[in-house]
Scaffold this motif. Structure first.
Motif, mmCIF file in Angstrom:
data_model
loop_
_atom_site.group_PDB
_atom_site.id
_atom_site.type_symbol
_atom_site.label_atom_id
_atom_site.label_comp_id
_atom_site.label_asym_id
_atom_site.label_seq_id
_atom_site.Cartn_x
_atom_site.Cartn_y
_atom_site.Cartn_z
ATOM 1 N N THR A 1 -38.879 95.205 15.061
ATOM 2 C CA THR A 1 -38.502 93.911 14.516
ATOM 3 C C THR A 1 -38.524 93.986 12.992
ATOM 4 O O THR A 1 -39.051 94.948 12.416
ATOM 5 C CB THR A 1 -39.437 92.788 15.020
ATOM 6 O OG1 THR A 1 -38.929 91.516 14.617
ATOM 7 C CG2 THR A 1 -40.856 92.932 14.497
ATOM 8 N N PHE B 1 -40.923 86.970 7.300
ATOM 9 C CA PHE B 1 -41.804 85.813 7.087
ATOM 10 C C PHE B 1 -42.840 86.022 5.993
ATOM 11 O O PHE B 1 -43.373 85.066 5.460
ATOM 12 C CB PHE B 1 -42.513 85.418 8.401
ATOM 13 C CG PHE B 1 -43.055 86.615 9.183
ATOM 14 C CD1 PHE B 1 -42.255 87.242 10.140
ATOM 15 C CD2 PHE B 1 -44.322 87.104 8.951
ATOM 16 C CE1 PHE B 1 -42.742 88.345 10.848
ATOM 17 C CE2 PHE B 1 -44.814 88.196 9.641
ATOM 18 C CZ PHE B 1 -44.013 88.827 10.603
ATOM 19 N N TRP C 1 -48.912 96.732 13.303
ATOM 20 C CA TRP C 1 -49.439 95.876 12.232
ATOM 21 C C TRP C 1 -50.919 95.607 12.356
ATOM 22 O O TRP C 1 -51.662 95.801 11.389
ATOM 23 C CB TRP C 1 -48.636 94.571 12.119
ATOM 24 C CG TRP C 1 -48.461 93.753 13.377
ATOM 25 C CD1 TRP C 1 -49.137 92.610 13.696
ATOM 26 C CD2 TRP C 1 -47.540 93.982 14.449
ATOM 27 N NE1 TRP C 1 -48.684 92.111 14.902
ATOM 28 C CE2 TRP C 1 -47.707 92.938 15.384
ATOM 29 C CE3 TRP C 1 -46.599 94.966 14.718
ATOM 30 C CZ2 TRP C 1 -46.970 92.847 16.576
ATOM 31 C CZ3 TRP C 1 -45.857 94.872 15.898
ATOM 32 C CH2 TRP C 1 -46.049 93.828 16.798
HETATM 33 C C1 XUL Z 1 -47.080 86.274 15.051
HETATM 34 C C2 XUL Z 1 -46.613 87.273 16.010
HETATM 35 C C3 XUL Z 1 -45.791 88.394 15.464
HETATM 36 C C4 XUL Z 1 -44.702 88.845 16.372
HETATM 37 C C5 XUL Z 1 -43.775 89.869 15.768
HETATM 38 O O1 XUL Z 1 -47.784 85.236 15.618
HETATM 39 O O2 XUL Z 1 -46.914 87.199 17.185
HETATM 40 O O3 XUL Z 1 -46.627 89.438 15.141
HETATM 41 O O4 XUL Z 1 -45.213 89.377 17.549
HETATM 42 O O5 XUL Z 1 -43.218 89.466 14.593
#
Ligand code: XUL
Ligand code: CO
Length: 439
Positions: free
Chosen positions: A142, A146, A49
């Motif tokens: 994952t 959200f 991401w």
């Molecule tokens: C958000 C965060 C996410 C998780 C995966 O603060 O850390 O990117 O690591 O959903």
């Protein structure tokens, strides 16, 4: 295959005297520390991401970086594949062996989940093809539960049974893809599993439902052959005012309360621990002593800012104390995922490499120094000595549970009054750490 990062070579290790910005100064994959190669101690992972999707957008301005990676249009399958190409070139050039993803990092989400899932099938075939002939694997996958407005009140904790079903569908597919890509773990970060106000919230109901979703995920995951760990990634707040997985202690209590502790461990993120008012080391220690230190999201926050800044880690002191905990715990079942982003003004492709070189060198230095602290022995020796009164007859009775309040009370009466418990020697110990860090 077209090269994406044209001016960037494979990043070599050149040692601490090198001034080459595109070389490692401390991360030497084959160097052996305490009997294991650095690369084994430090299974680094690229976060899909931040590295391949985020362009620097913040609340006040749009992207500063173009991450189309040569695709003619963003948000298309052509773009999704261009990200895969870029990601694999990036990992190969840095010697990174793992990646982490959310479902919607891999492909643009369609209006219909059946279409999104078809896209996920297509991209995971493409990734599998890329993985062939490399030793790159998935660290964890994952589901993003959200970002889409449907999850405004959470996923497992939502007030809507239909949204709960949608969350279940996403988890199911994300597990399928994680297993298909050989993932070591599966993460639940409950970004919206929390509340804005207690006035409209049934906390018990919501927590039971989060646990239900996790149980369903475990049952399904095991049924399709997932042998890895599930992780909770604690975070106290942001985006919600209060999040149920507040910190490691809270999340460990949760998994135990709901019978999830055989399948779940913690994924500890540095910046989340500090948002909870702890040090990174604290949440690592709490996880480790409970046998639940699974994986790490490697980043750092800014003490002057009250939110999750996801900076690339450069604080060697924190990285050293992190690696001290990891070495003491006997390593991770997961790895070190750089859940970190370059600052908005660091918008070039070179900056992406500088950032990973910084992060990998910081943890390599942390590893070297943590091993020195352990081999030096002064810290361990002091801690052992500090509790040595429990080696006495009465101390042993206390530790073995072989006594009563009355026996202890009569011991105390005979004694009169105890000596002071001995200096904590904090300043001395801090100077030992500095001595080892800067010798
Ligand atoms: C958000 C965060 C996410 C998780 C995966 O603060 O850390 O990117 O690591 O959903
Ligand atoms: Co994270």
């Amino acid at each position: 295959m077209k090269e994406v990062f044209k001016n960037i070579p494979v990043i070599p290790f050149e040692g601490k005297d090198s001034k080459n910005p595109l070389a490692f100064k401390y991360y030497n994959a084959d160097r052996v520390i305490m009997g294991k190669k650095m690369s084994e101690h430090l299974p680094f992972a690229m976060a899909w991401w931040h590295n391949l999707c985020a362009g620097g957008t913040d609340m006040f301005g749009r992207d500063t970086t173009d991450k189309s990676f040569g695709a003619s249009e963003k948000g298309t399958m052509e773009h999704a594949k261009a990200k895969v190409d870029a990601g694999f070139e990036f990992m190969k050039k840095l010697g990174i062996k793992y990646f982490c993803f959310h479902d919607v990092d891999l492909v643009p989400e369609a209006d219909d989940i059946k279409e999104t899932n078809a896209r996920l099938d297509e991209i995971s075939d493409y990734i599998l093809e890329k993985m062939k002939g490399t030793d790159i694997k998935c660290l964890w996958g994952t589901a993003n539960m959200f970002s889409n407005p449907r999850f405004m009140n959470g996923a497992g904790s939502t007030n809507s049974a239909d949204v709960f079903c949608f969350a279940a569908a996403q988890v199911k597919k994300a597990l399928d893809i994680t297993v298909k890509l050989g993932g070591r773990g599966y993460v639940f970060w409950g970004g919206r599993e929390g509340y804005e106000t207690l006035l409209n919230t049934d906390v018990k109901f919501e927590q039971e439902n989060i646990a239900r979703l996790m149980h369903l995920a475990v049952d399904y995951g095991r049924s399709i052959g997932f042998k890895g760990d599930f992780y909770i990634e604690p975070k106290p707040k942001e985006p919600m005012k209060h999040q149920y997985d507040f910190d490691a202690a809270t999340a460990i209590g949760f998994v135990r309360q709901y019978g999830l502790d055989k399948d779940f461990k913690m994924n500890i993120e540095a910046n989340h621990a500090t948002l909870a008012g702890h040090t990174f080391q604290h949440d690592l220690r709490i996880s480790a002593i409970n046998g639940m230190l699974g994986s790490i999201d490697a980043n750092q926050g800014d003490t002057l800012l009250g939110w999750d800044t996801d900076e690339f880690p450069f604080n060697v002191y924190d990285a050293t104390l992190c690696m001290y905990e990891v070495l003491k715990a006997g390593g991770l079942t997961g790895g070190f995922n750089f859940d970190s982003k370059t600052r908005r003004p660091s918008y070039t492709m070179e900056d992406m490499f500088h950032a990973y070189i910084l992060g990998m060198d910081t943890f390599a230095l942390g590893l070297i120094k943590a091993a020195e602290i352990i081999e030096d022995g002064r810290l361990d020796e002091f801690v052992k000595e500090r509790y040595s009164s429990y080696n006495s007859e009465i101390g042993k009775k206390i530790r073995s549970g072989n006594t009563s309040l009355s026996e202890l009370a009569s011991y105390a009466e005979k004694m009169g009054k105890p000596d002071l418990p001995g200096s904590g020697r904090q300043e001395y110990l801090e100077s030992v750490i500095n001595n080892i860090l800067f010798n």
